[in-house]
Write a protein that holds these residues in place. Structure first.
Motif, PDB file in Angstrom:
ATOM      1  N   ALA A  64      52.437 -30.846  17.425  1.00 48.32           N
ATOM      2  CA  ALA A  64      52.800 -29.597  18.083  1.00 48.32           C
ATOM      3  C   ALA A  64      51.843 -28.486  17.692  1.00 48.32           C
ATOM      4  N   VAL A  65      51.633 -27.589  18.626  1.00 53.44           N
ATOM      5  CA  VAL A  65      50.863 -26.374  18.387  1.00 53.44           C
ATOM      6  C   VAL A  65      51.858 -25.217  18.410  1.00 53.44           C
ATOM      7  N   PHE A  66      52.021 -24.587  17.272  1.00 58.85           N
ATOM      8  CA  PHE A  66      52.945 -23.462  17.139  1.00 58.85           C
ATOM      9  C   PHE A  66      52.291 -22.223  17.748  1.00 58.85           C
ATOM     10  N   GLY A  67      52.875 -21.729  18.836  1.00 58.80           N
ATOM     11  CA  GLY A  67      52.363 -20.522  19.465  1.00 58.80           C
ATOM     12  C   GLY A  67      53.060 -19.304  18.895  1.00 58.80           C
ATOM     13  N   TYR A  68      52.315 -18.490  18.138  1.00 55.78           N
ATOM     14  CA  TYR A  68      52.913 -17.298  17.526  1.00 55.78           C
ATOM     15  C   TYR A  68      52.808 -16.140  18.509  1.00 55.78           C
ATOM     16  N   ALA A 103      60.519 -38.417  26.585  1.00 54.11           N
ATOM     17  CA  ALA A 103      59.834 -38.486  27.879  1.00 54.11           C
ATOM     18  C   ALA A 103      58.354 -38.787  27.746  1.00 54.11           C
ATOM     19  N   GLY A 104      57.890 -39.126  26.542  1.00 52.53           N
ATOM     20  CA  GLY A 104      56.496 -39.513  26.364  1.00 52.53           C
ATOM     21  C   GLY A 104      55.537 -38.364  26.111  1.00 52.53           C
ATOM     22  N   VAL A 105      56.059 -37.162  25.881  1.00 51.85           N
ATOM     23  CA  VAL A 105      55.200 -36.018  25.580  1.00 51.85           C
ATOM     24  C   VAL A 105      55.006 -35.974  24.069  1.00 51.85           C
ATOM     25  N   THR A 106      53.852 -36.405  23.619  1.00 54.40           N
ATOM     26  CA  THR A 106      53.609 -36.526  22.182  1.00 54.40           C
ATOM     27  C   THR A 106      53.053 -35.251  21.562  1.00 54.40           C
ATOM     28  N   THR A 107      52.599 -34.306  22.389  1.00 49.60           N
ATOM     29  CA  THR A 107      52.045 -33.044  21.894  1.00 49.60           C
ATOM     30  C   THR A 107      52.502 -31.896  22.779  1.00 49.60           C
ATOM     31  N   VAL A 108      52.829 -30.773  22.162  1.00 49.24           N
ATOM     32  CA  VAL A 108      53.242 -29.586  22.907  1.00 49.24           C
ATOM     33  C   VAL A 108      52.605 -28.345  22.304  1.00 49.24           C
ATOM     34  N   MET A 109      52.320 -27.333  23.146  1.00 48.52           N
ATOM     35  CA  MET A 109      52.118 -25.985  22.636  1.00 48.52           C
ATOM     36  C   MET A 109      53.404 -25.226  22.912  1.00 48.52           C
ATOM     37  N   ASP A 110      54.103 -24.888  21.839  1.00 47.34           N
ATOM     38  CA  ASP A 110      55.375 -24.190  21.961  1.00 47.34           C
ATOM     39  C   ASP A 110      55.135 -22.688  22.034  1.00 47.34           C
ATOM     40  N   VAL A 111      55.530 -22.112  23.159  1.00 47.94           N
ATOM     41  CA  VAL A 111      55.323 -20.679  23.393  1.00 47.94           C
ATOM     42  C   VAL A 111      56.692 -19.999  23.360  1.00 47.94           C
ATOM     43  N   SER A 112      57.189 -19.778  22.152  1.00 46.08           N
ATOM     44  CA  SER A 112      58.531 -19.216  22.009  1.00 46.08           C
ATOM     45  C   SER A 112      58.441 -17.748  21.619  1.00 46.08           C
ATOM     46  N   GLN A 113      58.788 -16.901  22.579  1.00 47.22           N
ATOM     47  CA  GLN A 113      58.730 -15.443  22.348  1.00 47.22           C
ATOM     48  C   GLN A 113      60.026 -14.994  21.675  1.00 47.22           C
ATOM     49  N   ILE A 114      60.163 -15.445  20.433  1.00 47.14           N
ATOM     50  CA  ILE A 114      61.442 -15.322  19.747  1.00 47.14           C
ATOM     51  C   ILE A 114      61.254 -14.924  18.285  1.00 47.14           C
ATOM     52  N   HIS A 115      60.118 -14.311  18.000  1.00 45.69           N
ATOM     53  CA  HIS A 115      59.773 -14.046  16.604  1.00 45.69           C
ATOM     54  C   HIS A 115      60.284 -12.670  16.173  1.00 45.69           C
ATOM     55  N   HIS A 152      52.189 -25.710  27.354  1.00 38.13           N
ATOM     56  CA  HIS A 152      52.909 -24.427  27.473  1.00 38.13           C
ATOM     57  C   HIS A 152      54.372 -24.724  27.761  1.00 38.13           C
ATOM     58  N   HIS A 153      55.209 -24.600  26.724  1.00 38.40           N
ATOM     59  CA  HIS A 153      56.628 -24.916  26.870  1.00 38.40           C
ATOM     60  C   HIS A 153      57.427 -23.940  26.011  1.00 38.40           C
ATOM     61  N   HIS A 154      58.360 -23.218  26.608  1.00 41.38           N
ATOM     62  CA  HIS A 154      59.204 -22.260  25.889  1.00 41.38           C
ATOM     63  C   HIS A 154      60.428 -23.007  25.346  1.00 41.38           C
ATOM     64  N   GLN A 155      60.270 -23.657  24.210  1.00 37.75           N
ATOM     65  CA  GLN A 155      61.321 -24.542  23.718  1.00 37.75           C
ATOM     66  C   GLN A 155      62.557 -23.805  23.222  1.00 37.75           C
ATOM     67  N   PHE A 156      62.439 -22.523  22.934  1.00 38.02           N
ATOM     68  CA  PHE A 156      63.615 -21.803  22.451  1.00 38.02           C
ATOM     69  C   PHE A 156      64.703 -21.699  23.522  1.00 38.02           C
ATOM     70  N   GLU A 157      64.374 -22.007  24.758  1.00 36.20           N
ATOM     71  CA  GLU A 157      65.330 -21.876  25.852  1.00 36.20           C
ATOM     72  C   GLU A 157      66.093 -23.172  26.152  1.00 36.20           C
ATOM     73  N   THR A 158      66.014 -24.162  25.281  1.00 36.73           N
ATOM     74  CA  THR A 158      66.607 -25.460  25.575  1.00 36.73           C
ATOM     75  C   THR A 158      68.105 -25.357  25.857  1.00 36.73           C
ATOM     76  N   ALA A 159      68.819 -24.526  25.129  1.00 39.10           N
ATOM     77  CA  ALA A 159      70.266 -24.376  25.350  1.00 39.10           C
ATOM     78  C   ALA A 159      70.585 -23.700  26.679  1.00 39.10           C
ATOM     79  N   LEU A 160      69.575 -23.132  27.326  1.00 38.38           N
ATOM     80  CA  LEU A 160      69.769 -22.422  28.596  1.00 38.38           C
ATOM     81  C   LEU A 160      69.317 -23.264  29.783  1.00 38.38           C
ATOM     82  N   ARG A 161      69.187 -24.570  29.593  1.00 40.73           N
ATOM     83  CA  ARG A 161      68.718 -25.447  30.656  1.00 40.73           C
ATOM     84  C   ARG A 161      69.483 -25.222  31.963  1.00 40.73           C
TER      85      ARG A 161
END
Length: 504
Positions: A214-218, A182-194, A122-131
């Protein structure tokens, strides 16, 4: 070619391709300021890549990871103080103490811990620029002036609404490769940006260009052009018609949104897991209880957080075989409620770990594992000190399991990844156990959970392909991508009307 390639400048290498390394070295000779930056990055990658045997990751090529400390996360396979892992193409074919692999290429793992890659559910990757923009924030405004800037109002109702497809792409891509590092080879991306089909396509394209699993979370989006949840059918057919690929799909089914019933229905029609945030702060307990009582839960459900839920809700979830994804540091920090670690354990449910939001906290699994084990032990130890009966203390091996096999089970990928098991995909990381913050090595899971951090990730392999080697991320023009992310950040702050204050 990717979205960042400029057809007007065909001599510049693609910033997301493995061939960036050698092409970038040539481009660097032009001596412009920009190319010098590219050249420096490319030179470091070239130096690391030159130490790799030819053909790694290609079909039929056999590679022996030799002489490492092997933590397999599979009881049937076992662990080895000095062991080998043999890969052929994208798959693990043997794990043992001293494998005779004939003409296989050899990767020396001396001084390294070899284990399956970490899995973030569970990672909201769309927020990377807002770190770190919301590093002091909580979920919702509680009326105090200090909490006027909060996740719901600031991130979801201001920033997220102004994202363009190009912002989605660079945020998703950069967040992906940062976790690879960082060694994370798999993610479920939960991007509420659709907000449109184009936003969804940009997210999927970025996940693919990153080259990791990656698991694309729609999940939902906003605005007149948002097609959620109906566009799931097109997305599934266009991008996820095959199970034999790095990218898979999950359906978002947030029960705090009107019409969630339709998203659950479509998700199950498409045979997709249905994932949702379950947080008492948003007043969803009654709805959750009603769904459970109506028999709507199943083993295809991924419940994120599970804070503030009733005994009945927990029983329904456990009886249905649903999975729990915990984001322990975030849950403590942002007022989701106390992370229900012990409750999930007591109910016999599998636990996985998730980084959640980088606008508030880092997305590495070392932070998540430490948060998990220290909080569980703190609560158990408090009972012990009070003279009460207390549960078993969580071990560091339990934490590593949550970050590997726990995540694989949660994402329904445990037949493919999560352990160093012959027949599974070769998603493998090598951690430096001779680094100054770890040496001398005395306890393998203990060193991983209590001593290590992302700088200890020496090498990363995804489906047999080397993505990081000897501390160097391969195949990405990081300075160029950083510049693109900074441009996206500048646009987002201006469009959202939020002041960027470095010392707030």
């Amino acid at each position: 070619m990717c979205r960042l390639c400029d057809p007007r400048k065909p001599d510049l290498p693609c910033p997301t391709r493995r061939d960036f390394i050698k092409v970038g070295m040539v481009a660097g000779a032009s001596a412009t300021a920009a190319s010098l930056v590219v050249s420096g990055n490319a030179a470091a990658q070239e130096a690391a890549a030159e130490t790799l045997p030819d053909g790694i990751g290609e079909p039929g090529r056999r590679v022996l990871i030799k002489g490492g400390v092997v933590l397999s996360m599979d009881d049937d396979v076992g662990n080895f103080a000095v062991g080998d892992v043999l890969i052929e193409g994208s798959r693990i074919i043997e794990v043992g103490a001293n494998i005779d692999a004939g003409d296989a290429a050899v990767l020396n793992a001396d001084g390294k811990i070899v284990l399956p890659g970490f899995i973030d559910t569970h990672h909201h990757q769309f927020e990377t620029a807002l770190r770190s923009q919301l590093s002091n924030g909580i979920l919702i405004n509680d009326g105090r002036p200090a909490n006027e800037q909060n996740y719901y109002d600031t991130i979801l109702q201001k920033f997220s609404l102004v994202y363009r497809p190009e912002d989605v792409y660079i945020n998703e891509l950069f967040g992906s490769i940062a976790q690879l590092d960082a060694g994370v080879t798999t993610v479920m991306d939960v991007s509420q940006i659709h907000h449109s089909p184009e936003h969804s396509d940009a997210a999927i394209e970025a996940l693919g260009d990153a080259g990791r699993r990656a698991v694309f979370g729609y999940f939902e989006g906003w605005g007149d052009r948002a097609k959620y949840p109906q566009d799931a059918r097109r997305i599934k057919e266009q991008y996820f018609s095959s199970d034999d690929q790095l990218l898979t799909m999950v359906m978002g089914g947030e029960i705090y949104l009107p019409g969630y019933e339709e998203s659950w229905k479509i998700g199950r029609e498409l045979d997709l897991p249905v994932a949702l945030h379950v947080v008492g702060t948003f007043g969803m307990q009654p709805t959750f209880d009603e769904l459970g009582a109506a028999g709507q839960f199943g083993p295809d459900n991924i419940f994120i957080h599970m804070t503030g839920m009733s005994e009945d809700g927990w029983k329904h979830a456990a009886d249905a075989g649903a999975h729990v994804s915990l984001a322990v540091p975030i849950e403590m920090h942002m007022r989701h409620g106390t992370p229900p670690i012990q409750k999930a354990i007591d109910m016999g449910m599998d636990i996985s770990l998730s980084s959640d939001v980088e606008c508030t906290m880092t997305a590495d699994m070392f932070t998540q594992m430490r948060g998990l084990v220290t909080l569980q032990r703190m609560e158990a130890n408090a009972k012990a000190l009070a003279g009460e009966d207390y549960p078993e203390l969580m071990t560091t091996l339990d934490a590593v399991k949550a970050a590997t096999m726990g995540g694989a089970k949660g994402l329904k990928l445990d037949s493919k990844i999560g352990s160093l098991t012959p027949g599974k995909e070769a998603d493998i990381i090598l951690l430096d156990s001779e680094a100054i913050n770890v040496a001398p090595l005395n306890n393998v899971p203990g060193a991983i959970v209590t001593l290590m951090e992302r700088s200890n990730v020496d090498s990363v392999i995804v489906a047999g392909k080397v993505k990081k080697w000897k501390g160097q991320l391969l195949g990405f023009d990081v300075p160029r991508l950083t510049s693109e992310l900074e441009q996206s950040r500048d646009y987002l702050f201006e469009a959202a009307g939020v002041e960027r204050n470095l010392f707030a």
